[in-house]
Design an enzyme around this catalytic site. Structure first.
Site, PDB file in Angstrom:
ATOM      1  N   GLY A  56      -6.605  -8.309   0.203  1.00  0.00           N
ATOM      2  CA  GLY A  56      -6.621  -9.189   1.357  1.00  0.00           C
ATOM      3  C   GLY A  56      -5.725 -10.396   1.161  1.00  0.00           C
ATOM      4  O   GLY A  56      -4.599 -10.284   0.665  1.00  0.00           O
ATOM      5  N   GLY A  89     -12.295  -5.304   1.585  1.00  0.00           N
ATOM      6  CA  GLY A  89     -13.718  -5.007   1.692  1.00  0.00           C
ATOM      7  C   GLY A  89     -14.187  -3.977   0.677  1.00  0.00           C
ATOM      8  O   GLY A  89     -15.285  -4.076   0.131  1.00  0.00           O
ATOM      9  N   LYS A 136     -15.994 -17.916   4.597  1.00  0.00           N
ATOM     10  CA  LYS A 136     -17.444 -17.812   4.781  1.00  0.00           C
ATOM     11  C   LYS A 136     -18.203 -17.442   3.522  1.00  0.00           C
ATOM     12  O   LYS A 136     -17.846 -16.487   2.832  1.00  0.00           O
ATOM     13  CB  LYS A 136     -17.725 -16.719   5.821  1.00  0.00           C
ATOM     14  CG  LYS A 136     -17.280 -17.073   7.215  1.00  0.00           C
ATOM     15  CD  LYS A 136     -18.048 -16.204   8.168  1.00  0.00           C
ATOM     16  CE  LYS A 136     -17.338 -15.907   9.454  1.00  0.00           C
ATOM     17  NZ  LYS A 136     -17.525 -14.489   9.810  1.00  0.00           N
ATOM     18  N   ARG A 143       0.813  -1.216   0.000  1.00  0.00           N
ATOM     19  CA  ARG A 143       0.000   0.000   0.000  1.00  0.00           C
ATOM     20  C   ARG A 143       0.850   1.272   0.000  1.00  0.00           C
ATOM     21  O   ARG A 143       0.421   2.309  -0.520  1.00  0.00           O
ATOM     22  CB  ARG A 143      -0.946  -0.018   1.202  1.00  0.00           C
ATOM     23  CG  ARG A 143      -2.112  -0.959   0.981  1.00  0.00           C
ATOM     24  CD  ARG A 143      -2.997  -1.022   2.194  1.00  0.00           C
ATOM     25  NE  ARG A 143      -4.289  -1.639   1.870  1.00  0.00           N
ATOM     26  CZ  ARG A 143      -5.234  -1.875   2.759  1.00  0.00           C
ATOM     27  NH1 ARG A 143      -5.049  -1.551   4.026  1.00  0.00           N
ATOM     28  NH2 ARG A 143      -6.377  -2.415   2.394  1.00  0.00           N
TER      29      ARG A 143
HETATM   30  C1  3PG Z   1      -8.519  -2.460   5.211  1.00  0.00           C
HETATM   31  O1  3PG Z   1      -7.380  -2.857   5.457  1.00  0.00           O
HETATM   32  O2  3PG Z   1      -9.474  -3.225   5.000  1.00  0.00           O
HETATM   33  C2  3PG Z   1      -8.742  -0.992   5.082  1.00  0.00           C
HETATM   34  O3  3PG Z   1      -7.590  -0.277   5.405  1.00  0.00           O
HETATM   35  C3  3PG Z   1      -9.925  -0.547   5.918  1.00  0.00           C
HETATM   36  O4  3PG Z   1      -9.694  -0.839   7.263  1.00  0.00           O
HETATM   37  P1  3PG Z   1     -10.937  -1.112   8.214  1.00  0.00           P
HETATM   38  O5  3PG Z   1     -11.564  -2.404   7.751  1.00  0.00           O
HETATM   39  O6  3PG Z   1     -10.378  -1.171   9.611  1.00  0.00           O
HETATM   40  O7  3PG Z   1     -11.902   0.036   8.028  1.00  0.00           O
END
Ligand code: 3PG
Ligand code: MG
Length: 395
Positions: free
Chosen positions: A353, A376, A197, A35
């Site tokens: 992720g 997300g 999940k 990032r």
């Molecule tokens: C992440 O790593 O998913 C983003 O930086 C958002 O973080 P958060 O899910 O704690 O809002």
């Protein structure tokens, strides 16, 4: 929405929301710089124009104010080295020190603000707090795609205070690549969904059933499908309340002519541990006392063939517990096949992720078309949701 290319930053102080939510080890060293690397072109463009950068980010999910393990101070060495300019630091993102540091900032200089989540007003999207942040800069730039699904003060509310606002290069590339897959995918289009999940992926799976030719489902969530179809899954992960949903997805895929691929076999273990006793098992007949922790050799072969013949591949979620070496083969094989598909001229998008971590750990980051910095956020975008951080730039 304006992009960073629409502005010349000469003499301007850019207030930039980046996503520097990076993993740190016990020594407080950054263990994945993806990032940080991603944000560098945006910051360099602003500095090269003759502007200065004021950086806002969160790190982790601090609950009760400042805590060293969530301090953005730890990333200063990495950032400074990549930018090749010293990074100034304000140990609070608002208040006198931040204001003074921001006012003193000269063209070509970079100021990093301490974790915005050290104030509960950040996640609350508090207007007054957002205005304090906004007062620090002349132009607002949002390059934090990974946090664009949060309607927080620094990601969304602060944008309202600016006439001049735009997305950075990361945000632009993320949205373009996601749109390419959703709207202009060359066929055959294969989506690979993994992870623990079904409940996390249900919305995206439903969206994808209208678009893909092949839908491969692996990882922990596949056992819920086998149980739903009457299989014996031993101690494997299962979401008992999603059995009907799994059946519905199977029939929806059939109706829509989508080739839904579930793994035929698994590497099963008598323990959730890398030292467990393991065997290969058919997924309808996992013995009692065993759990599936990775896809098996036959599944790897079937999935690889489909992926390598695809012109568009979207991958989100691992095929097994790839953090443990004995259960990493499935995820690693998928990564290799995605690379092959890309070499064959296909377009591949790796959702952030765990699958992004797997691809980067294998050194394949440059061998696929795009690795998303969002987890997300990418899923929500692909589900068709409006990301508040993006909407705020369009107002
Ligand atoms: C992440 O790593 O998913 C983003 O930086 C958002 O973080 P958060 O899910 O704690 O809002
Ligand atoms: Mg998250």
């Amino acid at each position: 929405m304006k992009t960073i290319q629409d502005y010349n930053f000469e003499g301007k102080k850019a207030l930039i929301r980046v996503d520097f939510n990076v993993p740190l080890n016990d020594q407080m060293e950054v263990t994945d710089e993806t990032r940080i690397n991603a944000a560098i072109p945006t910051l360099k463009k602003i500095l090269n124009d003759g502007g200065s950068c004021i950086l806002m980010s969160h790190l982790g999910r601090p609950k009760n104010g400042p805590e060293d393990k969530f301090s953005l101070r730890h990333i200063i060495p990495n950032l400074g080295q990549k930018l090749d300019v010293p990074v100034k630091f304000a140990d609070d993102c608002v208040g006198q020190s931040a204001t003074d540091e921001a006012q003193a900032l000269q063209p070509g200089e970079v100021l990093l603000l301490e974790n915005v989540r050290f104030h509960k007003e950040e996640t609350a999207g508090d207007e007054a707090f957002a205005q304090k942040l906004a007062s620090l800069g002349d132009i607002y730039v949002n390059d934090a795609f990974g946090t664009a699904h949060r309607a927080h003060a620094s990601t969304t509310v602060a944008a309202k205070s600016f006439e001049d606002k735009c997305c950075g290069y990361v945000m632009k590339a993320e949205l373009e690549n996601a749109q390419k897959v959703l709207e202009k995918a060359d066929k055959p289009f294969t989506a690979i969904m993994g992870g623990a999940k079904i409940s996390d992926k249900i919305m995206i799976i439903e969206q994808l059933l209208d678009k893909v030719d092949h839908l491969i489902i692996g990882g922990g969530m596949s056992y819920t499908f086998f149980k739903a179809m009457g299989g014996q899954i031993g101690n494997s992960l299962v979401e008992e309340d999603k059995l009907d949903l799994a059946k519905t997805l199977i029939s929806k895929a059939k109706e829509k002519g989508v080739d839904l691929q579930l793994p035929k076999d698994s590497i099963i273990a008598d323990n959730f541990s890398n030292d467990a006793n393991t065997q290969t098992s058919d997924n309808y007949a996992i013995p009692a006392g065993f759990m599936g922790l990775d896809i098996g050799p036959e599944s790897r072969e079937v999935f690889s063939k489909i992926i390598e013949n695809s012109k568009t591949v979207l991958w989100n979620g691992p095929m097994g517990v790839f953090e443990m070496s004995n259960f990493a083969a499935g995820t690693n094989t998928i990564a290799q096949s995605v690379v092959k598909a890309t070499e064959n001229g296909g377009f591949s998008l790796i959702g952030g992720g765990d699958s992004a971590a797997a691809v980067n750990n294998l050194g394949y980051g440059d061998k696929v078309s795009y690795v998303s910095t969002g987890g997300g956020a990418l899923l929500e975008y692909m589900e068709g949701k409006v990301l508040p951080g993006v909407a705020a730039l369009e107002e």
